[in-house]
Design a protein around this motif. Structure first.
Motif, short mmCIF file in Angstrom:
data_model
loop_
_atom_site.label_atom_id
_atom_site.label_comp_id
_atom_site.label_asym_id
_atom_site.label_seq_id
_atom_site.Cartn_x
_atom_site.Cartn_y
_atom_site.Cartn_z
N PHE A 127 0.81 -1.22 0.00
CA PHE A 127 0.00 0.00 0.00
C PHE A 127 0.84 1.27 0.00
N LEU A 128 1.92 1.25 0.78
CA LEU A 128 2.75 2.45 0.86
C LEU A 128 3.74 2.51 -0.32
N GLN A 129 3.16 2.59 -1.48
CA GLN A 129 3.93 2.72 -2.72
C GLN A 129 3.57 4.07 -3.37
N LEU A 130 4.49 4.53 -4.13
CA LEU A 130 4.30 5.85 -4.76
C LEU A 130 3.07 5.86 -5.66
N ARG A 131 2.78 4.72 -6.25
CA ARG A 131 1.64 4.65 -7.16
C ARG A 131 0.30 4.88 -6.44
N ASN A 132 0.33 4.66 -5.10
CA ASN A 132 -0.89 4.84 -4.31
C ASN A 132 -0.87 6.15 -3.54
N ILE A 133 -0.08 7.11 -4.06
CA ILE A 133 0.14 8.32 -3.28
C ILE A 133 -1.16 9.05 -2.93
N TRP A 134 -2.12 9.00 -3.88
CA TRP A 134 -3.38 9.72 -3.58
C TRP A 134 -4.28 8.92 -2.66
N ASP A 135 -4.23 7.58 -2.75
CA ASP A 135 -5.01 6.77 -1.80
C ASP A 135 -4.46 6.88 -0.39
N ILE A 136 -3.12 7.00 -0.32
CA ILE A 136 -2.47 7.09 0.99
C ILE A 136 -2.95 8.30 1.75
N THR A 137 -3.18 9.36 1.03
CA THR A 137 -3.59 10.59 1.70
C THR A 137 -5.05 10.55 2.14
N SER A 138 -5.76 9.48 1.77
CA SER A 138 -7.17 9.33 2.18
C SER A 138 -7.24 8.34 3.34
N LYS A 139 -7.42 8.89 4.51
CA LYS A 139 -7.44 8.03 5.72
C LYS A 139 -8.57 7.00 5.64
N GLU A 140 -9.74 7.43 5.19
CA GLU A 140 -10.89 6.53 5.17
C GLU A 140 -10.65 5.35 4.21
N LYS A 141 -10.09 5.68 3.06
CA LYS A 141 -9.83 4.62 2.07
C LYS A 141 -8.75 3.66 2.56
N ALA A 142 -7.71 4.21 3.17
CA ALA A 142 -6.63 3.37 3.70
C ALA A 142 -7.14 2.46 4.81
N GLN A 143 -7.94 3.05 5.68
CA GLN A 143 -8.46 2.26 6.80
C GLN A 143 -9.38 1.15 6.32
N GLN A 144 -10.19 1.43 5.32
CA GLN A 144 -11.11 0.43 4.78
C GLN A 144 -10.33 -0.74 4.17
N GLN A 145 -9.31 -0.41 3.38
CA GLN A 145 -8.51 -1.48 2.78
C GLN A 145 -7.75 -2.28 3.84
N PHE A 146 -7.28 -1.56 4.87
CA PHE A 146 -6.55 -2.25 5.95
C PHE A 146 -7.48 -3.27 6.64
N HIS A 147 -8.68 -2.89 6.93
CA HIS A 147 -9.61 -3.81 7.60
C HIS A 147 -9.96 -4.98 6.71
N GLU A 148 -10.14 -4.69 5.43
CA GLU A 148 -10.54 -5.76 4.50
C GLU A 148 -9.41 -6.74 4.26
N GLN A 149 -8.18 -6.23 4.14
CA GLN A 149 -7.06 -7.10 3.77
C GLN A 149 -6.27 -7.64 4.95
N VAL A 150 -6.29 -6.90 6.08
CA VAL A 150 -5.45 -7.29 7.21
C VAL A 150 -6.26 -7.86 8.38
N VAL A 151 -7.13 -7.00 8.93
CA VAL A 151 -7.88 -7.41 10.12
C VAL A 151 -8.83 -8.54 9.81
N LYS A 152 -9.61 -8.39 8.76
CA LYS A 152 -10.58 -9.37 8.29
C LYS A 152 -11.39 -9.96 9.46
N ASP A 153 -11.37 -11.29 9.67
CA ASP A 153 -12.19 -11.95 10.71
C ASP A 153 -11.33 -12.46 11.87
#
Length: 575
Positions: A330-356
């Protein structure tokens, strides 16, 4: 006075000792029948010397007493004539009366002033109660004369009776072979040899046997026929009795006979005390075994429970590894605009990391709770089975407790039955589903911090938000100073490292916190379960400790009293 004054001190000394023994045996829970016998022998010390005549009916017992006294006082006959214990005592006038199944006959004879003579029913009487009367009276005897008929020397009933008299009651027995006038001199010698051999087998010592003819002796005495008296061979018996039953010998026998009765009772009680102590020792060994087993069970459960904690730890480590992968991706330059979106980052983190992860951990702890309840029930069942075995007559009681009885066995059974009843009650009241839910509820307390990880400031998700917030400020600063490429070159690698370090630290803290909380709840539950079991079985422990102390005190006291009794016995035999 029963005895000459020089002997009274010995009587008083013996009474004191016997009462001490009685008190000791009363405390140790001795048989009531044995206690009654001791009281009887104490009372008997105040009575006259007791000469008891035994033998089968028609052997000449009553005739012998009449001959010894020189006149017909007792009824004689070829059939059982004595249906009660007949006690001859001195009296100014002749007379007889029945009192408590005893016929007391009084007669004005000088001999009866120092000796009471007892004529008993025949040992082979057709009425069973005759035998019982005779057997119950033998312990009171100071000297026993066993009359045997030459017609049927040493019948089966006489053998059995002799074993009781000489072995059980250890009475000195003098044998009279009566009716020798009906046999030839050669046959008399053969019978005498037979009696010596057979009675020696029973007694273990050479018997004293006098061959006599009571019929001839009575006629000789009443007609003053010296020649017939010699033929009857009664004079030798009279001379022996005069020497064997002089005052000194009567006193010695009078004092020794209580010893002969009480000593076996004491030895029997001493043996029973040892057996009771063996039972208590075995019970205490079982208690220690159960205690060790409970300690082993606790350690074994704790060791086996670690596999559940390991599974929880693996779930969290998998989460950390997914977090590492997420950060790297996620912390790649290509995602620079997603990185600056806390809500989007948090959503992806929960979906890909925390999960169940929370659900996975809860499933593990649910399984752990069920396992713990099953193990707890098994500990209860094993403890209950152990105590049931303690009362199993085929396994234990028949080997040890079958030889003893009384209040000890009653109390022990009552304690064990109470423990078993209490344990069964607790097991019956045990609600498996409810117990499992209760354990799980306590375990869920350990999940509170983990659940907060998704939204709380100190949670795992908050780590990412914190990193991203700093990243946003850094990127904003770079935009003002140089190009966006600097973010990929300088900022993102540092932020990836920072995020991983913080993730690892938080995960390790969560692992330690979660394991600590779960272990604490597990330990509390197991300690509470084991404490309940120990509390349930504690009456047995208290009973064993109290009984062991009392039994050891009783045993020690009885050993000392037996030593005193033996010393008294030696002192009497030396006089």
């Amino acid at each position: 006075m029963l005895l000459h004054e020089q002997y009274q001190e010995h009587v008083n000394q013996e009474k004191t000792l016997l009462w001490e023994i009685h008190a000791c045996l009363l405390k140790t829970g001795a048989d009531q029948g044995d206690l009654a016998k001791i009281k009887d022998v104490i009372d008997g010390l105040d009575e006259l010397f007791l000469l008891v005549i035994v033998g089968e009916f028609n052997s000449g017992k009553s005739a012998f007493v009449n001959t010894l006294l020189g006149q017909k006082i007792l009824e004689e006959g070829p059939t059982p004539t004595t249906d009660l214990i007949n006690i001859l005592k001195h009296g100014d006038e002749a007379g007889s009366r029945v009192l408590d199944n005893l016929r007391v006959t009084r007669f004005p004879l000088e001999l009866l002033k120092t000796v009471n003579i007892v004529d008993t029913p025949g040992t082979n009487s057709i009425l069973k109660e005759h035998d019982e009367l005779t057997l119950n009276f033998i312990p009171k005897a100071d000297f026993v004369i066993f009359v045997i008929s030459a017609d049927r020397p040493l019948s089966d009933s006489e053998r059995e009776f002799l074993e009781i008299v000489s072995i059980k009651w250890k009475r000195k027995v003098l044998f009279l072979l009566n009716k020798i006038d009906t046999k030839s001199a050669k046959d008399v010698e053969i019978i005498l040899e037979y009696l010596r051999r057979e009675t020696a087998k029973i007694l273990g010592i050479e018997p004293q046997i006098f061959p006599i003819s009571v019929l001839q002796a009575y006629e000789a005495i009443t007609t003053n026929n010296q020649k017939l008296l010699e033929i009857s061979r009664f004079e030798a018996l009279e001379q022996y009795l005069d020497e064997a039953l002089n005052e000194g010998e009567r006193v010695r026998l009078k004092l020794l006979n209580p010893v002969n009765i009480v000593q076996p009772i004491c030895l029997s009680e001493q043996k029973e005390l040892r057996q009771k102590l063996d039972v208590v020792a075995e019970d205490r060994r079982k208690l220690q075994q159960i205690d060790k087993q409970l300690a082993y069970t606790r350690d074994d459960l704790k060791e086996n429970y670690s596999r559940f904690l390991l599974r929880v730890e693996n779930i969290l480590l998998d989460l950390r590894n997914r977090a590492y992968d997420f950060v790297d991706d996620f912390l790649q330059l290509r995602n620079i605009w997603d990185i600056t979106s806390k809500e989007k980052a948090q959503q992806q983190f929960h979906e890909q990391v925390v999960k169940d992860s929370s659900e996975q951990i809860e499933d593990v702890l649910t399984e752990a709770a069920d396992w713990l309840v099953k193990k707890s029930m098994r500990v209860w069942d094993e403890t209950l089975e152990s105590y049931k075995q303690q009362l199993n007559p085929n396994v234990y009681r028949g080997k040890v407790l079958g030889e003893i009885g009384g209040q000890f066995v009653y109390d022990r059974d009552k304690i064990y039955q109470g423990v078993i009843r209490d344990a069964r009650s607790k097991i019956k009241e045990f609600n498996y589903q409810q117990e499992s839910q209760n354990i799980l509820k306590t375990f869920q307390n350990a999940l509170i911090h983990f659940a907060a990880a998704e939204v709380g400031a100190l949670g795992i998700g908050a780590i990412l938000i914190s990193v991203l917030s700093g990243l946003f400020l850094d990127i904003t600063g770079f935009f003002a100073a140089t190009t966006i490429a600097a973010a990929g070159l300088f900022i993102l690698p540092r932020k990836r490292k920072q995020a991983k370090e913080q993730f690892n630290g938080r995960i390790q803290a969560l692992i330690a916190e979660l394991k600590g909380n779960v272990e604490r709840e597990f330990d509390d539950y197991m300690e509470n379960t084991l404490a309940q079991i120990k509390d349930t079985i504690s009456p047995v422990d208290r009973f064993c400790r109290a009984e062991q102390e009392e039994l050891e005190q009783g045993q020690q006291e009885l050993v000392g009293l037996l030593a005193k009794l033996e010393q008294f016995q030696r002192s009497i035999n030396m006089k």
